[in-house]
Design an enzyme around this catalytic site. Structure first.
Site, PDB file in Angstrom:
ATOM      1  N   LYS A 165       0.422 -17.804  -1.951  1.00  0.00           N
ATOM      2  CA  LYS A 165       1.638 -17.213  -1.396  1.00  0.00           C
ATOM      3  C   LYS A 165       1.235 -16.202  -0.342  1.00  0.00           C
ATOM      4  O   LYS A 165       0.836 -15.083  -0.646  1.00  0.00           O
ATOM      5  CB  LYS A 165       2.465 -16.518  -2.486  1.00  0.00           C
ATOM      6  CG  LYS A 165       3.873 -16.207  -1.997  1.00  0.00           C
ATOM      7  CD  LYS A 165       4.442 -14.909  -2.525  1.00  0.00           C
ATOM      8  CE  LYS A 165       4.004 -13.692  -1.789  1.00  0.00           C
ATOM      9  NZ  LYS A 165       4.354 -13.594  -0.380  1.00  0.00           N
ATOM     10  N   GLU A 211      -7.148  -6.632  -5.710  1.00  0.00           N
ATOM     11  CA  GLU A 211      -7.902  -6.004  -4.620  1.00  0.00           C
ATOM     12  C   GLU A 211      -6.907  -5.117  -3.892  1.00  0.00           C
ATOM     13  O   GLU A 211      -6.049  -5.607  -3.161  1.00  0.00           O
ATOM     14  CB  GLU A 211      -8.471  -7.073  -3.676  1.00  0.00           C
ATOM     15  CG  GLU A 211      -9.407  -8.059  -4.338  1.00  0.00           C
ATOM     16  CD  GLU A 211     -10.660  -7.427  -4.910  1.00  0.00           C
ATOM     17  OE1 GLU A 211     -11.053  -6.351  -4.416  1.00  0.00           O
ATOM     18  OE2 GLU A 211     -11.223  -7.987  -5.858  1.00  0.00           O
ATOM     19  N   CYS A 266      -8.411  -2.605   4.502  1.00  0.00           N
ATOM     20  CA  CYS A 266      -8.513  -1.765   3.299  1.00  0.00           C
ATOM     21  C   CYS A 266      -9.831  -1.017   3.269  1.00  0.00           C
ATOM     22  O   CYS A 266      -9.939   0.017   2.628  1.00  0.00           O
ATOM     23  CB  CYS A 266      -8.276  -2.570   2.035  1.00  0.00           C
ATOM     24  SG  CYS A 266      -9.001  -4.177   2.071  1.00  0.00           S
ATOM     25  N   GLU A 301      -3.255   6.152   1.796  1.00  0.00           N
ATOM     26  CA  GLU A 301      -3.765   5.146   2.727  1.00  0.00           C
ATOM     27  C   GLU A 301      -2.882   5.126   3.973  1.00  0.00           C
ATOM     28  O   GLU A 301      -1.673   4.934   3.876  1.00  0.00           O
ATOM     29  CB  GLU A 301      -3.758   3.788   2.038  1.00  0.00           C
ATOM     30  CG  GLU A 301      -4.549   2.759   2.794  1.00  0.00           C
ATOM     31  CD  GLU A 301      -4.749   1.477   1.996  1.00  0.00           C
ATOM     32  OE1 GLU A 301      -3.939   1.208   1.087  1.00  0.00           O
ATOM     33  OE2 GLU A 301      -5.699   0.746   2.296  1.00  0.00           O
TER      34      GLU A 301
HETATM   35  P1  ADP Z   1       2.531  -4.351   2.183  1.00  0.00           P
HETATM   36  O1  ADP Z   1       3.306  -3.346   1.383  1.00  0.00           O
HETATM   37  O2  ADP Z   1       1.533  -3.729   3.032  1.00  0.00           O
HETATM   38  O3  ADP Z   1       3.376  -5.384   2.856  1.00  0.00           O
HETATM   39  P2  ADP Z   1       2.096  -5.668  -0.231  1.00  0.00           P
HETATM   40  O4  ADP Z   1       1.060  -5.184  -1.159  1.00  0.00           O
HETATM   41  O5  ADP Z   1       3.515  -5.359  -0.544  1.00  0.00           O
HETATM   42  O6  ADP Z   1       1.691  -5.171   1.176  1.00  0.00           O
HETATM   43  O7  ADP Z   1       1.994  -7.237  -0.061  1.00  0.00           O
HETATM   44  C1  ADP Z   1       0.922  -8.025  -0.465  1.00  0.00           C
HETATM   45  C2  ADP Z   1       1.458  -9.346  -0.951  1.00  0.00           C
HETATM   46  O8  ADP Z   1       2.249  -9.158  -2.116  1.00  0.00           O
HETATM   47  C3  ADP Z   1       2.361 -10.067   0.029  1.00  0.00           C
HETATM   48  O9  ADP Z   1       2.060 -11.451  -0.019  1.00  0.00           O
HETATM   49  C4  ADP Z   1       3.736  -9.772  -0.512  1.00  0.00           C
HETATM   50  O10 ADP Z   1       4.670 -10.730  -0.114  1.00  0.00           O
HETATM   51  C5  ADP Z   1       3.482  -9.842  -1.985  1.00  0.00           C
HETATM   52  N1  ADP Z   1       4.495  -9.199  -2.848  1.00  0.00           N
HETATM   53  C6  ADP Z   1       5.424  -8.281  -2.515  1.00  0.00           C
HETATM   54  N2  ADP Z   1       6.142  -7.909  -3.596  1.00  0.00           N
HETATM   55  C7  ADP Z   1       5.644  -8.600  -4.657  1.00  0.00           C
HETATM   56  C8  ADP Z   1       5.943  -8.657  -6.071  1.00  0.00           C
HETATM   57  N3  ADP Z   1       6.887  -7.915  -6.614  1.00  0.00           N
HETATM   58  N4  ADP Z   1       5.197  -9.482  -6.836  1.00  0.00           N
HETATM   59  C9  ADP Z   1       4.200 -10.228  -6.298  1.00  0.00           C
HETATM   60  N5  ADP Z   1       3.874 -10.208  -4.990  1.00  0.00           N
HETATM   61  C10 ADP Z   1       4.578  -9.420  -4.169  1.00  0.00           C
END
Ligand code: ADP
Length: 556
Positions: free
Chosen positions: A189, A263, A297, A394
């Site tokens: 995903k 990670e 990161c 961060e």
């Molecule tokens: P950022 O906040 O910098 O966009 P995220 O850590 O939110 O980074 O995003 C990393 C990944 O996690 C993306 O693929 C995002 O779509 C996904 N993501 C966002 N919310 C959720 C959730 N509740 N559960 C699982 N994956 C998620």
């Protein structure tokens, strides 16, 4: 990302679909525009899967698992090497797509995304077997000495890889490839902002001949992501992203006790010692802070420089930073493109504003670019301290705060004063200081006189101390995360084991005597106990003396 204004998204833009079982699947949950961060305009759209369609990707991965996991390492390696060829063939196209969708210049995309992906594929193809093949595990307990015991590493099943937008190709591809190499099938995903790059990964593996269902890439709305993590058909989750989302992933995973690798972020310090090669340190740190516009990161997010060399170091850092060119990489030779997300730029602005309000000085940069696109110039700030957000949270942008410290002790103390511990770098010419930094900096990776680069070394474990994560990616440790450990022990004898029922008086005497025969300090006590054991008919009938004698060295 700013809520896309429908009027700004032309209806005739090409639409891209998810890949399930090597076929494109048009999503039923609407269309999402794909933006170019350098222009702020949409250039494509992605159809989004609904929950049932996303579930069918997991089902496809499940269905493909028995056959894929039954393949030998060599057969799987053939697919990985074919994927390497496909990536190499498409390298320019992939780099240009990364530039367009994520924002880093294509040359940098080649360097930090395509090249590490190629290295990961090669490394996994060549080394997965040696890292994950079954191995003998000689029993240490003498009573088990006759058993043929081994350790096996078996795939989990379906791995769900949830990946971020900052390195949409390298992180996603190496996650998928590591899972595949260990015999798992995968649902990837990708992050919403970089879905097109994620979809390319499905095409690469399809071209490489991966069987239907072994690699699936799903474009879904973030609201659906928790449902993927809660799906009981998912056997392991590998997540790369922010700590806040990582926590949410762990909550989803907890529903079925699905194991996770996380990670997460970093606030990675660089400690510049008084004996450092200052020019090298300044060049390395400027690259480490501003590569990918600081959206890494492992990027250098804090510098602690010893007072004796602080002025010279800062002067060189500012000079180098001012020489960097910022702009749309499609229309010029630049070192920094736009930030990927408008909301990320707001965080950068907030951190700089907070630092300035608390007394920091901006030495260069510090103001977002005008006009379209989410640009932010490379920024150096001084007079910072740990009350400022820019030193604790961060930033994930092109900001380099530099703090002058009176001593190395203080530099190390402040470097470790963080809830993060992903990577850290030390800059020194003295081997003893280098050793001290290697030992004392609290991070999953410590580099001396370089920084950031180890993500590109496929044999180096990648992962953090403290809140920077859980588990490791890359290297033997990363591959083993993709496999569950199985201990197998085979006994080809017919005599019952010494301790099997019935118990009774003889066994009551034998057990302590066996313990003394192996563990007593005095040789005399051991021999006396051994003689007692040999005098027991139960012992003689049930214990394989020949195998014990073969391992007699274990007695001492
Ligand atoms: P950022 O906040 O910098 O966009 P995220 O850590 O939110 O980074 O995003 C990393 C990944 O996690 C993306 O693929 C995002 O779509 C996904 N993501 C966002 N919310 C959720 C959730 N509740 N559960 C699982 N994956 C998620």
């Amino acid at each position: 990302m700013a809520a896309p204004r429908p009027a700004a998204v032309p209806a005739d833009l090409p639409v891209h679909h998810s890949w399930i079982a090597n076929r494109p699947v048009e999503g039923r949950a609407g269309l999402r525009p794909v933006f170019n961060p350098a222009t702020g305009t949409a250039f494509a759209r992605t159809s989004l899967l609904d929950a049932e369609q996303a579930g069918s990707a997991i089902a496809a991965a499940r269905a493909a698992f028995p056959a894929w996991s039954a393949r030998s390492f060599r057969e799987r390696a053939r697919v990985l090497l074919a994927a390497r060829e496909a990536v190499l063939r498409r390298a320019d196209e992939i780099a240009r797509l990364i530039e367009q969708e994520q924002g880093k210049p294509a040359v940098e995309a080649h360097l930090v995304e395509v090249f590490p992906a190629l290295e990961a594929l090669k490394h996994l193809a060549l080394h997965a077997e040696e890292i994950l093949s079954e191995r003998a595990a000689e029993p240490q307990v003498l009573l088990f000495a006759h058993k043929d015991s081994r350790v096996r590493f078996e795939p989990y099943g379906v791995v769900l890889a949830i990946t971020p937008w900052n390195y949409p190709f390298a992180i996603s591809l190496s996650g998928v490839a590591t899972a595949l190499a260990a015999g798992n099938t995968v649902v990837l995903k990708p992050a919403p902002a970089t879905t097109l790059v994620g979809l390319r990964i499905a095409e690469v593996f399809r071209e490489a001949g991966v069987p239907d269902g072994a690699v699936n890439v799903v474009a879904v709305d973030d609201a659906l992501a928790p449902a993927l993590g809660e799906d009981p058909r998912v056997d392991k989750i590998v997540f790369t992203g922010s700590p806040a989302t990582g926590r949410r992933v762990m909550v989803s995973a907890a529903k079925n006790l699905t194991p996770v690798v996380l990670e997460l972020g970093g606030k990675d310090p660089a400690v510049v010692c008084r004996d450092a090669d200052l020019d090298r340190a300044a060049r390395g740190i400027v690259w480490g802070a501003f590569v990918n516009a600081g959206q890494t990161c492992a990027s250098v997010e804090r510098v602690y420089v010893e007072a004796e060399v602080a002025d010279a170091f800062l002067q060189r850092v500012v000079e180098l930073t001012r020489s960097l060119r910022v702009g749309d990489p499609a229309s010029g030779d630049v070192e920094l493109g736009a930030l990927t997300l408008e909301r990320q730029r707001r965080i950068v602005e907030e951190h700089v504003a907070d630092a300035v309000a608390r007394g920091a000085r901006v030495l260069t940069g510090g103001r977002p670019g005008a006009g379209p696109g989410w640009f932010y110039p490379p920024t150096v700030i001084a007079d910072v301290n740990h009350t400022m957000r820019v030193m604790r949270e961060e930033t994930f942008g092109p900001v380099l705060p530099v703090m002058v410290v009176p001593s190395l002790d203080e530099g190390i103390r402040l470097a470790n004063d963080s809830e993060y511990g992903l990577t850290a770098s030390g800059w020194t010419r003295d081997p003893a200081t280098a050793r001290r930094l290697e030992r004392e900096l609290q991070a999953g990776v410590v580099t001396i006189n370089d920084c950031v680069y180890t993500f590109g070394e496929p044999s180096a474990p990648w992962g953090g101390f403290k809140r920077s994560g859980l588990g490791r990616a890359h290297g033997p440790a990363g591959l083993r995360e993709m496999a569950q450990v199985k201990y197998v022990a085979r006994d080809e004898g017919s005599a019952p084991m010494l301790w099997w029922f019935p118990y009774g008086d003889e066994l009551r005497r034998l057990v302590p005597a066996t313990a003394r025969a192996v563990h007593a300090r005095s040789l005399w006590a051991r021999l006396a106990s051994a003689a007692r054991l040999l005098g027991s008919s139960r012992f003689r009938r049930r214990v394989r003396l020949a195998s014990i004698l073969k391992r007699a060295d274990r007695l001492f």
